[in-house]
Scaffold this motif. Structure first.
Motif, PDB file in Angstrom:
ATOM      1  N   ASP A 133      38.419  32.792  36.700  1.00  0.00           N
ATOM      2  CA  ASP A 133      39.286  33.464  35.864  1.00  0.00           C
ATOM      3  C   ASP A 133      40.245  32.626  35.282  1.00  0.00           C
ATOM      4  O   ASP A 133      40.619  32.848  33.727  1.00  0.00           O
ATOM      5  CB  ASP A 133      40.147  34.457  36.869  1.00  0.00           C
ATOM      6  CG  ASP A 133      40.687  35.699  36.089  1.00  0.00           C
ATOM      7  OD1 ASP A 133      42.066  35.455  35.745  1.00  0.00           O
ATOM      8  OD2 ASP A 133      40.097  36.560  35.670  1.00  0.00           O
ATOM      9  N   CYS A 137      44.288  41.250  36.356  1.00  0.00           N
ATOM     10  CA  CYS A 137      42.929  41.718  36.072  1.00  0.00           C
ATOM     11  C   CYS A 137      42.590  43.119  36.614  1.00  0.00           C
ATOM     12  O   CYS A 137      43.846  43.562  37.232  1.00  0.00           O
ATOM     13  CB  CYS A 137      41.674  40.890  36.423  1.00  0.00           C
ATOM     14  SG  CYS A 137      41.391  40.364  38.094  1.00  0.00           S
ATOM     15  N   GLU A 172      33.894  40.559  37.341  1.00  0.00           N
ATOM     16  CA  GLU A 172      34.412  39.437  38.172  1.00  0.00           C
ATOM     17  C   GLU A 172      33.835  39.839  39.723  1.00  0.00           C
ATOM     18  O   GLU A 172      33.903  40.905  40.117  1.00  0.00           O
ATOM     19  CB  GLU A 172      35.827  38.889  38.334  1.00  0.00           C
ATOM     20  CG  GLU A 172      36.143  38.252  36.918  1.00  0.00           C
ATOM     21  CD  GLU A 172      37.758  38.290  36.941  1.00  0.00           C
ATOM     22  OE1 GLU A 172      38.356  39.535  37.092  1.00  0.00           O
ATOM     23  OE2 GLU A 172      38.022  37.344  36.579  1.00  0.00           O
ATOM     24  N   ILE A 201      35.276  35.316  40.721  1.00  0.00           N
ATOM     25  CA  ILE A 201      36.645  35.448  40.423  1.00  0.00           C
ATOM     26  C   ILE A 201      37.408  34.467  40.327  1.00  0.00           C
ATOM     27  O   ILE A 201      38.456  34.097  39.430  1.00  0.00           O
ATOM     28  CB  ILE A 201      37.444  36.488  41.280  1.00  0.00           C
ATOM     29  CG1 ILE A 201      38.743  37.117  40.382  1.00  0.00           C
ATOM     30  CG2 ILE A 201      37.386  35.836  42.601  1.00  0.00           C
ATOM     31  CD1 ILE A 201      39.279  38.235  41.210  1.00  0.00           C
TER      32      ILE A 201
END
Lengths: 399, 344
Positions: free
Chosen positions: A242, A39, A264, A239
């Motif tokens: 994810d 990311c 996030e 996070i």
């Protein structure tokens, strides 16, 4: 990429997935995590852009780097600038009745997003997931979901544009159709690679991921978004979630759907420090929303890990270690005034301010947060929960 | 002012809790209090064994923490005579909010005010029972809960005690309407309580939110404490269960931002909401205009004060507004789903 992730996990370095967050070194290296997951960092420019587009000061969590990573958030902003709307999707796994401040972080941020962008929100309560992973009974997990819904409502969501649903109640119809479509695109090997499932795991676990994936697609909510198949979705989450959405983003183009965007957050540290684990069984590892002013004072004074030196002379000489100091970290989450936070960091880091003073300020701030939450929570009735969870039209959700 | 049994029955009628009158055997209640003068009402079926020592440890009060409450306490707080303490006695306003102040001295200063409730523990056996009986605040009558409204009156002259039948979830409804959750507990259990197993009933120990001590100079501008808005005072729709909240002393937090922490009153009426907003703004303005700040800012004081109102009150009031909006929507939604279309 998933194979590499698995290997690194086996090396015993850092484990971050929806069911486990741990690190052998104690501290989580967020830069490495961003690289590993693929990311992007939420740059300062993006934050300024948010401020410009919404004409409101960016949320505390953005300014302090709590929400620090994203996927495609800039595209959401592009679309917003063009006048295209989007909707928000977040959720909670109702594993316990007691919520602590760390649990509220994603919800507080989501409320800010809802208010500033004026968009609708769906909140998923994954009671089925907790029933599966925590081996709760169906009734218990449903009950916890309802209880948690009250605390979530107390965060201040607008009932005219928020839909809360529990999996056990809502899965079916268009939602289930999307689940099957997603499940058709993902092999067992894939989920094993992403989530680390094994042959000994019950099939409930292996078939769960689509449930968390499909709220990202507007066609899952025909009573809300019918006719708006191209509506984009933004998912604020911690996070560790994810992996679910990596899988979803992979599948979306194959189904002809838009990929969901993500924003996030980092993990909320336990009172005892980064190395400590926040656990439901240790009431002193976190501040709970049911804590009284006295409890908060006691917990912070007794258990909050201090980065100050062991003696006053040393402290005046060397200053505090801001990296590990918990009160300062908590203040950066909850104290709105940027100038004051900077001042405290400066004085405390230089040794001119003592741990006691920082803790005192923290107690004030936290007491206020908890009080406000408690008050809002007391105003939540069973009927209000029913209304939030009712499958109903929301005619003004974009106004 | 205590509730009379007529008022109680009227209240039950209001809540649409069906009840029937009956005769039956009685339920035992234990009225206990601990060292900090917090009161517990423990209601058990006649044949459940209640061991105060075990309960005391389970509540986290140590082994000798709980003892029978003295009669004066009962009279004063629950406003019922001895032998009539029942779960219904928590309906009394005085039972919900007990102010215990240490050394209530001559000054208006109240130190370390603790507010506590009466804690109610109900035998979990009640849930399984068809019928449970409680004295409705007087000892010549008893209220009973029954799943079905089967009435068998074997002659009124036997009925020394008339009772009312309620379904078990209706007792819950009643309790919720006065702000108590259903506190069903296995009174006979004796789980080990140690370091690894925290006292399982610890959540029942009444603990109000302790507020920060009141600086004497601002005592006058504080709003009166202990206005307990109970659901009984609200003209609210009958079926909506409103939670009665305890109020807390309005406080000023010492330090740079002078914020007023106001009583947590449920603002269900627009009048109350607006009053609260105006009060908050007024207290904030008053706190901001002091000799020092006048000297400091001079003519700019107006601007400074208005900025600080925007900053501190802004978000606070937005929260209030959201609560109000959500409540109004919920009430409308509820009315909507129970709407009966016009008969053609």
């Amino acid at each position: 990429m998933e194979n590499n992730a698995k290997q690194e996990e086996e090396k015993g370095e850092v484990v971050v997935n929806p069911w486990e967050v741990s690190s052998t070194t104690g501290k989580i290296d967020y830069d490495k995590l961003i690289d590993k997951f693929g990311c992007q960092r939420l740059e300062e420019t993006l934050i300024q852009r948010v401020e410009r587009l919404t004409s409101q000061p960016p949320h505390v969590f953005l300014r302090r780097g709590v929400f620090f990573a994203h996927r495609d958030f800039n595209e959401i902003l592009d679309a917003y600038e063009r006048g295209e709307k989007f909707y928000l999707y977040t959720g909670r796994g109702p594993s316990s009745e007691a919520l602590h401040l760390g649990h509220l972080v994603p919800f507080m941020f989501t409320k800010y997003l809802q208010d500033t962008f004026k968009v609708p929100l769906v909140i998923q309560l994954t009671d089925d997931e907790k029933c599966i992973w925590k081996n709760l009974s169906v009734e218990e997990s449903q009950r916890l979901a309802r209880e948690n819904a009250k605390d979530i409502i107390a965060c201040g969501f607008d009932i005219t544009r928020t839909f809360i649903f529990s999996d056990f109640d809502f899965v079916g119809g268009a939602f289930y159709k999307n689940m099957v479509k997603v499940a058709k695109c993902v092999t067992v090997n894939k989920v094993v690679g992403i989530f680390g499932f094994t042959n000994e795991d019950i099939i409930a676990k292996i078939s769960f991921p689509p449930v968390q994936a499909v709220p990202s697609f507007p066609s899952s909510f025909p009573h809300l978004f019918s006719g708006r198949d191209n509506l984009r979705c933004l998912i604020p989450c911690a996070i560790d979630q994810d992996p679910y959405f990596r899988m979803t983003r992979d599948v979306a183009p194959r189904l002809g759907y838009q990929k969901p965007a993500l924003i996030e957050s980092a993990f909320f540290p336990a009172l005892q420090g980064e190395t400590g684990k926040m656990s439901a069984s240790d009431p002193n590892s976190a501040i709970y929303v049911t804590d009284s002013g006295k409890d908060i004072k006691n917990k912070v004074n007794k258990y909050a890990f201090s980065g100050g030196q062991d003696s006053i002379e040393n402290h005046r000489k060397y200053g505090a270690n801001l990296e590990v100091d918990i009160p300062v970290k908590y203040l950066s989450f909850f104290l709105e005034d940027d100038a004051e936070v900077e001042h405290i960091k400066k004085e405390y880091g230089a040794g001119r301010m003592l741990t006691g003073e920082v803790k005192k300020r923290l107690i004030e701030v936290l007491t206020e947060v908890v009080e406000r939450h408690r008050r809002a929570r007391a105003a939540v009735t069973e009927e209000m929960v029913d209304a939030f969870m009712a499958v109903r039209p929301m005619p003004n959700m974009f106004n | 002012m205590g509730f009379s049994k007529e008022q109680l029955l009227a209240r039950l009628k209001e809540l649409q809790i069906p009840f029937v009158t009956y005769e039956h055997p009685v339920v035992m209640t234990v009225d206990a209090q601990d060292k900090k003068n917090r009161l517990y009402i423990i209601s058990a079926l006649a044949d459940t064994r209640v061991d105060l020592k075990v309960l005391s440890t389970r509540l986290g009060l140590g082994k000798g923490g709980l003892r029978m409450a003295p009669e004066e306490t009962l009279q004063e707080i629950l406003q019922v005579p001895l032998g009539c303490v029942t779960p219904f006695s928590v309906i009394n306003e005085s039972a919900r909010l007990v102010l215990i102040s240490r050394h209530s001295a001559s000054s208006s200063r109240v130190e370390d005010t603790e507010q506590s409730h009466i804690s109610l523990l109900l035998d979990q056996g009640f849930r399984a029972q068809d019928c449970c009986f409680f004295h409705p605040l007087s000892n010549d009558m008893t209220i009973c809960k029954r799943k079905r409204m089967v009435v068998r009156l074997s002659g009124f002259d036997f009925l020394k005690e008339i009772s009312t039948a309620l379904k078990s979830q209706d007792l819950d409804k009643f309790l919720r309407s006065i702000g108590k959750e259903s506190p069903y507990v296995d009174l006979e259990a004796n789980p080990p309580v140690g370091k690894d197993q925290p006292p399982d009933l610890a959540s029942f120990v009444p603990s109000g939110s302790t507020v920060l001590p009141d600086p004497p100079e601002t005592a006058s501008s504080n709003l009166p404490s202990s206005t307990n808005h109970t659901s009984l005072d609200d003209k609210s729709p009958v079926v909506t269960a409103k939670v009665a909240k305890t109020s807390s002393n309005s406080q000023k937090v010492d330090g740079k931002p002078s914020k007023a922490v106001n009583p947590s009153v449920s603002s269900f009426s627009s009048g109350q909401l607006l009053d609260e907003i105006v009060d908050k703004a007024a207290t904030l303005v008053l706190s901001e205009i002091t000799k020092d700040t006048i000297n400091q800012h001079g003519e700019q004081l107006g601007l400074v004060v208005s900025n600080s109102i925007r900053k501190y009150l802004g978000s606070e009031l937005k929260y209030l507004a959201v609560i109000y909006k959500n409540t109004a929507y919920t009430e409308g939604f509820h009315a909507g789903i129970h709407y009966q279309p016009k008969r053609l």
